[in-house]
Scaffold this active site. Structure first.
Site, PDB file in Angstrom:
ATOM      1  N   LYS A 168      -6.931   3.269  -3.363  1.00 30.20           N
ATOM      2  CA  LYS A 168      -7.383   3.268  -1.965  1.00 30.20           C
ATOM      3  C   LYS A 168      -7.595   4.705  -1.526  1.00 30.20           C
ATOM      4  O   LYS A 168      -6.823   5.579  -1.910  1.00 30.20           O
ATOM      5  CB  LYS A 168      -6.302   2.558  -1.131  1.00 30.20           C
ATOM      6  CG  LYS A 168      -6.501   2.568   0.361  1.00 30.20           C
ATOM      7  CD  LYS A 168      -5.432   1.690   1.039  1.00 30.20           C
ATOM      8  CE  LYS A 168      -5.385   1.925   2.542  1.00 30.20           C
ATOM      9  NZ  LYS A 168      -4.307   1.180   3.202  1.00 30.20           N
ATOM     10  N   ASP A 201       0.858  -1.191   0.000  1.00 28.20           N
ATOM     11  CA  ASP A 201       0.000   0.000   0.000  1.00 28.20           C
ATOM     12  C   ASP A 201       0.893   1.239   0.000  1.00 28.20           C
ATOM     13  O   ASP A 201       1.496   1.577   1.015  1.00 28.20           O
ATOM     14  CB  ASP A 201      -0.911   0.010   1.234  1.00 28.20           C
ATOM     15  CG  ASP A 201      -2.000  -1.058   1.173  1.00 28.20           C
ATOM     16  OD1 ASP A 201      -1.785  -2.079   0.487  1.00 28.20           O
ATOM     17  OD2 ASP A 201      -3.049  -0.868   1.814  1.00 28.20           O
ATOM     18  N   LYS A 247     -10.340   0.149  -2.584  1.00 26.01           N
ATOM     19  CA  LYS A 247     -10.269  -0.071  -1.135  1.00 26.01           C
ATOM     20  C   LYS A 247     -10.563   1.215  -0.370  1.00 26.01           C
ATOM     21  O   LYS A 247      -9.700   2.077  -0.255  1.00 26.01           O
ATOM     22  CB  LYS A 247      -8.876  -0.596  -0.747  1.00 26.01           C
ATOM     23  CG  LYS A 247      -8.686  -0.779   0.763  1.00 26.01           C
ATOM     24  CD  LYS A 247      -7.333  -1.397   1.095  1.00 26.01           C
ATOM     25  CE  LYS A 247      -7.062  -1.349   2.602  1.00 26.01           C
ATOM     26  NZ  LYS A 247      -5.722  -1.840   2.947  1.00 26.01           N
TER      27      LYS A 247
END
Lengths: 287, 295
Positions: free
Chosen positions: B195, B132, B231
């Site tokens: 995300k 991430d 996400k």
């Protein structure tokens, strides 16, 4: 000029320091015994109860960590505010069918009861604490702590004094409460919420629902996040439900049957103790 | 790079969200939704005080969500800081649960590209299945879009076979126009997932932002045929909100995206609330947090 219309109050629930309508949108038409006035009362649902428990849970840590002295002041303040709204309660009690004399007596008793428990708020700890004799080198002592979130089914026969007599000892002990008001005499209960709202009682400490006892009793008894239930009444089937469902998470069931709340016997410090748990500490000494 | 900005109608986005969120999901559908949510969670711990012990405990929780209730799915992944990757990898061996690591100077991203790439290689070597990364918001807001895009492409390269999730940190991007544009940059530069947030900035994932990102994914899919994952992360702690997000995904991207391969929730406390709802659905009794493990 056209004739002025009186603005009537909408009777709503009291959850988390706010006055929402029931999430279900359901109402019960309430008509006074003389058939002179009709009022819509919220028919609270299990989801209203669920929301109220969430509010009560989040208010608990703040309320139980207030000093006993501060809780005492707030209870006294509720009494003061109730005194100031005397005439409003007189009207409602009489609308619910009481004589003027009986209504006056009920209000006096309710105010006095709040002052009574305000007095106990910083005293019950000493009275119910004790030092225990043990045969080892420990200082062993027990003292009462609040149980947590309490659900309560208020007395059916009285509107104000019943509610006050149930709620006051619960919150005096540092618990938070979700209480179901009298089904047949609900007016004063919501008006009492307005009193609480102006008495520095933090939102969520007392939550008041109206609705059908038969519909909500099971949820009041079974909710896993409720730590004790106070039931007022003498219906054997209902008591059985309360006791059986309370066993799910071993919540403490307290049943008050055949009480005369208007009498001075309707108040005593043991009613505070009923929703307290005892903590015992072993403290090493003499080492 | 082409700097064509989609103009997002903010009021329109809010109204669309309000309409989608008014859907009522009950009974069977609700249970299915709740179970699906569990399988989509990236169970996250991103605190300075994290220890291998805490990560190990969280990994156990990931694989054993609530053993009293049989046949529950496991979460999709554990999301941790770089130094915790090997502890998580060891603890999750044989469970099929993936290890995701934040990298590139999370959460601010305020360091040089070399250090970021080094960090990415470090977590990939330690066994992270997913990385991430955060974008350089400062550069983005100054208009250095090429830099942001190149950076993502280089990080993707360094990831090798590991999946790359690109955190836009929408709370710092100010407008929905920027959110849309940053989503496009990230997808074109090679993101496998986009995300919303690090969880360290408020606001984190807000419904309009998620909607805009989902629509960006939909449009990108129509143009290129590539399915990019989504996400939302930060502030999603209630099952009800998570179900509403599922509705939004279903209505924007279709059934294909309702899988952990293409949709995840970044959350630390969501799992317990979902578990409480699942148990409530099956027993009819409202639950208490006291009876569910803390981590």
């Amino acid at each position: 000029m056209s004739k002025r219309e009186n603005i009537k109050k909408t009777y709503k629930l009291y959850i988390g320091g706010k006055f929402p309508r029931t999430e279900s949108g359901r109402y019960v038409k309430w008509i006074d015994p003389k058939n002179s006035t009709a009022v819509n009362i919220c028919r609270g649902s299990r989801k209203d109860f669920r929301n109220a428990v969430v509010s009560a849970r989040s208010a608990f840590s703040g309320w139980c960590s207030k000093t006993a002295y501060n809780r005492s002041q707030i209870l006294y303040r509720i009494g003061e505010m109730l005194e100031g709204r005397r005439s409003q309660f007189m009207d409602e009690l009489m609308l619910q069918g009481e004589s003027q004399k009986a209504a006056e007596n009920e209000i006096n008793q309710s105010i006095d009861r709040l002052i009574y428990y305000a007095g106990w708020a910083d005293k019950y700890q000493q009275v119910f604490s004790r030092v225990n004799p043990v045969a080892l080198s420990y200082f062993n002592f027990s003292y009462p702590e609040p149980t947590g979130v309490v659900s309560a089914i208020a007395p059916e026969e009285t509107s104000l004094i019943g509610l006050v007599s149930i709620v006051a000892p619960i919150i005096t002990g540092g618990n938070t409460v979700v209480v179901l008001a009298s089904e047949t005499k609900p007016l004063c209960s919501i008006t009492f919420a307005e009193v609480l709202h102006t008495s520095d009682v933090p939102g969520g400490v007392v939550n008041i629902l109206t609705g059908y006892r038969s519909e909500l009793l099971e949820h009041f008894s079974s909710h896993m996040d409720v730590n004790a239930i106070v039931y007022c009444g003498s219906n054997k089937d209902e008591i059985k439900i309360v006791q059986e469902k309370a066993a799910l998470n071993v919540k403490r069931p307290i049943v008050y049957s055949d009480e005369n709340w208007l009498d001075n016997k309707g108040q005593d410090p043991y009613r505070i103790l009923n929703t307290l748990e005892t903590k015992t500490t072993w403290h090493p000494v003499g080492i | 790079m082409e700097t064509f900005l989609h103009r997002i109608d903010e009021v329109g986005a809010q109204e669309r969200v309000a309409r989608l969120f008014s859907r009522s999901i009950k009974k069977e559908s609700k249970i299915n939704a709740l179970r699906t949510i569990l399988s989509m969670i990236d169970l996250t711990t991103l605190e300075g005080k994290d220890s291998p012990g805490k990560v190990k405990q969280l990994c156990y929780k990931a694989a054993h969500l609530h053993d009293q209730f049989p046949h529950l799915p496991t979460v999709a992944a554990i999301c941790v800081y770089p130094t915790m990757v090997s502890a998580a990898k060891t603890a999750l061996e044989g469970t099929g649960i993936k290890v995701a690591s934040v990298a590139t100077a999370f959460p601010s991203g305020m360091t040089s590209l070399e250090f970021k790439l080094e960090e990415v290689r470090m977590v990939v070597d330690a066994g992270a299945d997913e990385v991430d990364m955060v974008i350089s918001r400062g550069k983005f807001l100054r208009g250095e879009y090429q830099y942001v895009s190149d950076e993502i492409a280089r990080v993707k390269e360094a990831c090798g076979k590991s999946h790359l999730k690109v955190i836009l940190e929408t709370g710092e991007l100010v407008t929905l126009d920027n959110v849309r544009f940053a989503s496009e940059i990230a997808m074109e530069a090679g993101a496998d997932f986009i995300k919303t947030s690090t969880g360290k900035v408020t606001p984190a994932a807000t419904p309009p932002v998620v909607l805009v990102m989902l629509e960006a994914i939909r449009d990108y899919y129509k143009q290129t045929g590539k399915k990019i994952g989504m996400k939302p992360a930060g502030g999603i702690s209630k099952a009800k909100l998570a179900v509403q997000y599922l509705v939004m995904v279903r209505e924007t991207l279709g059934q294909d995206w309702l899988t952990a391969d293409l949709f995840r929730f970044g959350a630390s406390s969501l799992a317990n609330d979902v578990l409480m709802q699942i148990v409530k659905q099956s027993t009819g009794v409202y639950q208490s947090a006291n009876y569910f493990s803390i981590d």
